[in-house]
Design a protein around this motif. Structure first.
Motif, mmCIF file in Angstrom:
data_model
loop_
_atom_site.group_PDB
_atom_site.id
_atom_site.type_symbol
_atom_site.label_atom_id
_atom_site.label_comp_id
_atom_site.label_asym_id
_atom_site.label_seq_id
_atom_site.Cartn_x
_atom_site.Cartn_y
_atom_site.Cartn_z
ATOM 1 N N THR A 2 0.843 -1.200 0.000
ATOM 2 C CA THR A 2 0.000 0.000 0.000
ATOM 3 C C THR A 2 0.878 1.250 0.000
ATOM 4 O OG1 THR A 2 -0.090 -0.013 2.401
ATOM 5 C CG2 THR A 2 -1.892 -1.107 1.240
ATOM 6 N N THR A 3 0.364 2.271 -0.594
ATOM 7 C CA THR A 3 1.037 3.573 -0.612
ATOM 8 C C THR A 3 0.466 4.425 0.502
ATOM 9 O OG1 THR A 3 1.256 3.433 -3.003
ATOM 10 C CG2 THR A 3 1.554 5.605 -2.003
ATOM 11 N N PRO A 4 1.322 4.942 1.389
ATOM 12 C CA PRO A 4 0.769 5.763 2.476
ATOM 13 C C PRO A 4 0.095 7.019 1.926
ATOM 14 C CG PRO A 4 3.177 5.834 2.470
ATOM 15 C CD PRO A 4 2.768 4.833 1.441
ATOM 16 N N LEU A 5 -1.007 7.359 2.515
ATOM 17 C CA LEU A 5 -1.711 8.582 2.114
ATOM 18 C C LEU A 5 -0.969 9.792 2.673
ATOM 19 C CD1 LEU A 5 -5.404 7.529 2.809
ATOM 20 C CD2 LEU A 5 -4.276 7.753 0.591
ATOM 21 N N GLU A 6 -0.841 10.811 1.855
ATOM 22 C CA GLU A 6 -0.218 12.042 2.328
ATOM 23 C C GLU A 6 -1.249 12.886 3.061
ATOM 24 O OE1 GLU A 6 2.095 14.331 -0.354
ATOM 25 O OE2 GLU A 6 2.877 12.568 -1.377
ATOM 26 N N GLY A 7 -0.840 13.452 4.168
ATOM 27 C CA GLY A 7 -1.738 14.312 4.908
ATOM 28 C C GLY A 7 -1.778 15.694 4.289
ATOM 29 N N PRO A 8 -2.610 16.570 4.840
ATOM 30 C CA PRO A 8 -2.670 17.928 4.320
ATOM 31 C C PRO A 8 -1.348 18.652 4.560
ATOM 32 C CG PRO A 8 -3.970 17.716 6.326
ATOM 33 C CD PRO A 8 -3.492 16.333 5.960
ATOM 34 N N GLU A 9 -0.999 19.541 3.649
ATOM 35 C CA GLU A 9 0.241 20.305 3.769
ATOM 36 C C GLU A 9 0.139 21.268 4.950
ATOM 37 O OE1 GLU A 9 1.076 22.735 0.381
ATOM 38 O OE2 GLU A 9 3.224 22.623 0.733
ATOM 39 N N GLU A 10 1.212 21.334 5.734
ATOM 40 C CA GLU A 10 1.234 22.233 6.893
ATOM 41 C C GLU A 10 1.148 23.683 6.411
ATOM 42 O OE1 GLU A 10 4.073 23.230 10.754
ATOM 43 O OE2 GLU A 10 4.630 21.642 9.374
ATOM 44 N N LEU A 11 0.284 24.438 7.034
ATOM 45 C CA LEU A 11 0.044 25.821 6.625
ATOM 46 C C LEU A 11 -0.054 26.694 7.864
ATOM 47 C CD1 LEU A 11 -0.885 28.069 4.609
ATOM 48 C CD2 LEU A 11 -3.210 27.218 4.955
ATOM 49 N N HIS A 12 0.703 27.793 7.869
ATOM 50 C CA HIS A 12 0.636 28.772 8.956
ATOM 51 C C HIS A 12 0.129 30.086 8.378
ATOM 52 C CE1 HIS A 12 3.093 26.271 11.735
ATOM 53 N NE2 HIS A 12 3.559 25.810 10.601
ATOM 54 N N GLU A 13 -0.698 30.784 9.153
ATOM 55 C CA GLU A 13 -1.285 32.031 8.658
ATOM 56 C C GLU A 13 -1.011 33.168 9.641
ATOM 57 O OE1 GLU A 13 -4.890 30.906 5.816
ATOM 58 O OE2 GLU A 13 -5.411 30.716 7.939
ATOM 59 N N TYR A 14 -0.728 34.358 9.066
ATOM 60 C CA TYR A 14 -0.364 35.530 9.865
ATOM 61 C C TYR A 14 -1.126 36.730 9.322
ATOM 62 C CZ TYR A 14 3.513 32.291 10.550
ATOM 63 O OH TYR A 14 4.258 31.155 10.799
ATOM 64 N N PRO A 15 -1.825 37.482 10.169
ATOM 65 C CA PRO A 15 -2.558 38.652 9.678
ATOM 66 C C PRO A 15 -1.611 39.751 9.228
ATOM 67 C CG PRO A 15 -2.705 38.503 12.076
ATOM 68 C CD PRO A 15 -1.999 37.264 11.609
ATOM 69 N N ALA A 16 -2.012 40.453 8.161
ATOM 70 C CA ALA A 16 -1.230 41.577 7.621
ATOM 71 C C ALA A 16 -2.219 42.597 7.069
ATOM 72 C CB ALA A 16 -0.256 41.100 6.550
ATOM 73 N N GLY A 17 -2.800 43.397 7.970
ATOM 74 C CA GLY A 17 -3.801 44.367 7.530
ATOM 75 C C GLY A 17 -4.988 43.654 6.914
ATOM 76 N N PRO A 18 -5.369 44.030 5.691
ATOM 77 C CA PRO A 18 -6.527 43.394 5.047
ATOM 78 C C PRO A 18 -6.199 42.018 4.474
ATOM 79 C CG PRO A 18 -5.564 45.015 3.579
ATOM 80 C CD PRO A 18 -4.787 45.094 4.867
ATOM 81 N N LEU A 19 -4.941 41.607 4.624
ATOM 82 C CA LEU A 19 -4.491 40.358 4.007
ATOM 83 C C LEU A 19 -4.083 39.348 5.070
ATOM 84 C CD1 LEU A 19 -2.144 41.986 1.336
ATOM 85 C CD2 LEU A 19 -4.482 41.157 0.978
ATOM 86 N N THR A 20 -3.942 38.118 4.636
ATOM 87 C CA THR A 20 -3.355 37.064 5.452
ATOM 88 C C THR A 20 -2.129 36.535 4.715
ATOM 89 O OG1 THR A 20 -5.489 36.406 6.380
ATOM 90 C CG2 THR A 20 -3.728 34.775 6.453
ATOM 91 N N VAL A 21 -0.996 36.506 5.396
ATOM 92 C CA VAL A 21 0.190 35.872 4.828
ATOM 93 C C VAL A 21 0.134 34.396 5.184
ATOM 94 C CG1 VAL A 21 2.708 35.754 4.841
ATOM 95 C CG2 VAL A 21 1.566 37.980 5.008
ATOM 96 N N GLN A 22 0.235 33.566 4.159
ATOM 97 C CA GLN A 22 0.272 32.123 4.367
ATOM 98 C C GLN A 22 1.693 31.626 4.128
ATOM 99 O OE1 GLN A 22 -2.626 30.839 1.449
ATOM 100 N NE2 GLN A 22 -4.242 30.807 2.998
ATOM 101 N N TRP A 23 2.139 30.716 4.999
ATOM 102 C CA TRP A 23 3.486 30.140 4.843
ATOM 103 C C TRP A 23 3.392 28.630 4.933
ATOM 104 C CZ3 TRP A 23 7.145 28.291 8.856
ATOM 105 C CH2 TRP A 23 8.414 28.029 8.326
ATOM 106 N N ARG A 24 3.917 27.974 3.911
ATOM 107 C CA ARG A 24 3.941 26.505 3.867
ATOM 108 C C ARG A 24 5.392 26.050 4.057
ATOM 109 N NH1 ARG A 24 -0.157 28.432 0.880
ATOM 110 N NH2 ARG A 24 -2.108 27.250 0.801
ATOM 111 N N PRO A 25 5.745 25.652 5.284
ATOM 112 C CA PRO A 25 7.149 25.360 5.591
ATOM 113 C C PRO A 25 7.768 24.288 4.707
ATOM 114 C CG PRO A 25 5.704 24.706 7.415
ATOM 115 C CD PRO A 25 4.876 25.493 6.449
#
Ligand code: SF4
Length: 77
Positions: A2-25
């Motif tokens: 069997t092939t292991p299932l990949e989980g969701p990609e790690e995602l961090h979010e940071y507020p920046a005024g009207p925007l959100t900065v997303q970072w995928r390590p």
């Protein structure tokens, strides 16, 4: 076999005024381009390492757009 299932990609979010900065390590190449562009916003020695309020949103958006790996992205808040 069997092939292991990949989980969701790690995602961090940071507020920046009207925007959100997303970072995928997992995508970060640690080029340091964001740190050199806006050291008050992107500081890897600090936690959280992204402070989106430390510069105006246009400057943050420009630095994010120049991330070579796509680890940094913007989303509306
Ligand atoms: S510019 Fe992008 S790839 Fe380079 S260190 Fe910053 S987040 Fe990582």
């Amino acid at each position: 076999m069997t092939t292991p299932l990949e989980g969701p990609e790690e995602l961090h979010e940071y507020p920046a005024g009207p925007l959100t900065v997303q970072w995928r390590p997992a995508r970060c190449q640690h080029s340091g381009r964001c740190v050199r562009a806006l050291p008050l916003v992107f500081d890897p020695r600090r936690r959280p390492w992204i402070d989106g309020a430390a510069a105006d949103p246009d400057s943050v958006a420009l630095a994010v757009s120049r991330c070579p790996s796509g680890a940094l992205q913007l989303a509306p808040r």
